[in-house]
Design a protein around this motif. Structure first.
Motif, PDB file in Angstrom:
ATOM      1  N   SER A  32       0.826  -1.200   0.000  1.00 27.05           N
ATOM      2  CA  SER A  32       0.000   0.000   0.000  1.00 27.05           C
ATOM      3  C   SER A  32       0.864   1.254   0.000  1.00 27.05           C
ATOM      4  N   TRP A  34       0.635   5.630   1.340  1.00 28.95           N
ATOM      5  CA  TRP A  34      -0.081   6.502   2.263  1.00 28.95           C
ATOM      6  C   TRP A  34       0.321   7.959   2.062  1.00 28.95           C
ATOM      7  N   ARG A  68      -2.910  -0.582  -2.668  1.00 32.19           N
ATOM      8  CA  ARG A  68      -3.946  -0.046  -1.819  1.00 32.19           C
ATOM      9  C   ARG A  68      -3.472   1.313  -1.300  1.00 32.19           C
ATOM     10  N   GLY A  70      -4.177   4.909   1.538  1.00 38.28           N
ATOM     11  CA  GLY A  70      -4.899   5.559   2.618  1.00 38.28           C
ATOM     12  C   GLY A  70      -4.241   6.861   3.023  1.00 38.28           C
ATOM     13  N   ASP A  92     -13.499   4.219  -2.507  1.00 41.33           N
ATOM     14  CA  ASP A  92     -13.354   2.771  -2.537  1.00 41.33           C
ATOM     15  C   ASP A  92     -13.951   2.194  -3.812  1.00 41.33           C
ATOM     16  N   GLU A 100      -7.886   2.197   2.185  1.00 31.80           N
ATOM     17  CA  GLU A 100      -7.727   1.954   3.621  1.00 31.80           C
ATOM     18  C   GLU A 100      -8.117   3.264   4.305  1.00 31.80           C
ATOM     19  N   PRO A 169     -11.567  -1.384   5.561  1.00 32.71           N
ATOM     20  CA  PRO A 169     -10.571  -1.443   6.632  1.00 32.71           C
ATOM     21  C   PRO A 169     -10.329  -0.061   7.244  1.00 32.71           C
ATOM     22  N   CYS A 171      -7.938   2.192   9.800  1.00 30.92           N
ATOM     23  CA  CYS A 171      -6.639   2.309  10.467  1.00 30.92           C
ATOM     24  C   CYS A 171      -6.699   3.489  11.423  1.00 30.92           C
ATOM     25  N   ASP A 189      -9.130  -2.085  12.163  1.00 27.66           N
ATOM     26  CA  ASP A 189      -8.533  -3.295  11.596  1.00 27.66           C
ATOM     27  C   ASP A 189      -7.013  -3.157  11.507  1.00 27.66           C
ATOM     28  N   HIS A 190      -6.515  -1.954  11.797  1.00 21.40           N
ATOM     29  CA  HIS A 190      -5.096  -1.649  11.624  1.00 21.40           C
ATOM     30  C   HIS A 190      -4.747  -0.564  12.634  1.00 21.40           C
TER      31      HIS A 190
END
Length: 275
Positions: A32, A34, A68, A70, A92, A100, A169, A171, A189-190
């Motif tokens: 992923s 970020w 992925r 986020g 999404d 994410e 998900p 985070c 979830d993270h």
């Protein structure tokens, strides 16, 4: 161990960000990518350039195929959670299910003061954050949401269409033992640690596990990640990653230096693949 890249959209150009992400998209070692959620650059001269994190993320996900992505992490203080839920659902869908949803309480006083955003005391920030998490959870899953809180009031609100992923998900980033980690156990979830000390990370991971036990939740359901800052020294990076892995980390998010050409991604991928 899982790996990701971090490219805060500050003190850089769109072309640099785009090439870094497109290069990373070619290497399966990176799961992923970020960005961050700030209106001013951090750690230094706040008058320098800073691109908006969610718009940047949207463009980057649409210019890549596999990564992925986020925002590490979205400040709840900047957007109503109803707006954020619609943003997240939309991205999404348009990214093919690759979002994410990173979320935090928010903390930057300089930005909030400059833009007239009410940051509030530490307690107020986390009370608002907790309410926002309840609102997001409902809007992302339920047909309609009614919620009566101190900060947010929703009446039969809808958020359609829902995200492409059956469970988007979430985070949560931070090191707070009293509010952040219990909220992580409840909603996320993270968990992203955000610090630099493997000993502290291990201590906080134990706090998170106890919070999960209080909720009768399996802590293995929550990925624990750390943010590593790579200066170009492969051996140092691998040693730092190993220390956190020994402390129980599942993932490493590596910050790409802005003063390096995008081709550093190739070097980083090779170093991580060989270790």
């Amino acid at each position: 161990m899982r790996h990701a890249i971090s490219t805060s959209p500050q003190r850089t150009t769109w072309n640099w960000l785009l090439e870094v992400w497109q290069r990373a998209d070619q290497y399966p070692v990176f799961e992923s990518g970020w960005t961050f959620d700030h209106l001013y650059p951090l750690f230094g001269d706040s008058t320098e350039d800073c691109l908006e994190g969610w718009i940047t993320l949207t463009a980057l996900l649409h210019e890549t195929e596999r990564l992925r992505g986020g925002v590490l992490v979205t400040g709840m203080v900047y957007r109503h959670p109803g707006v954020l839920a619609n943003m997240a659902s939309t991205l999404d869908i348009t990214s093919g299910g690759r979002l994410e949803l990173g979320i935090g309480a928010g903390w930057n006083e300089e930005e909030c003061t400059a833009f007239g955003i009410e940051l509030g005391s530490m307690r107020e920030r986390f009370d608002r954050f907790e309410e926002g998490l309840h609102v997001l959870e409902s809007l992302l899953t339920n047909d309609r949401t009614t919620y009566e809180g101190t900060y947010y009031q929703l009446h039969d609100a809808m958020n359609n269409p829902k995200p492409l992923q059956p469970k988007l998900p979430i985070c949560i980033g931070g090191r707070g033992r009293t509010r952040t980690l219990p909220l992580t156990a409840r909603f996320a979830d993270h968990w992203n640690y955000g610090g630099t000390d493997p000993v502290e990370f291990a201590e906080l991971r134990d706090v998170l596990q106890r919070a999960c036990a209080d909720l009768d939740r399996d802590p293995a359901e929550i990925t624990s990640s750390v943010l590593l800052r790579w200066s170009g020294d492969d051996d140092q990076l691998i040693a730092e990653r190993a220390a956190f892995e020994a402390a129980g980390a599942d993932g490493a998010i590596v910050s790409i230096p802005k003063d390096a050409p995008p081709s550093v991604v190739d070097q980083l991928a090779a170093a991580l693949d060989q270790s």
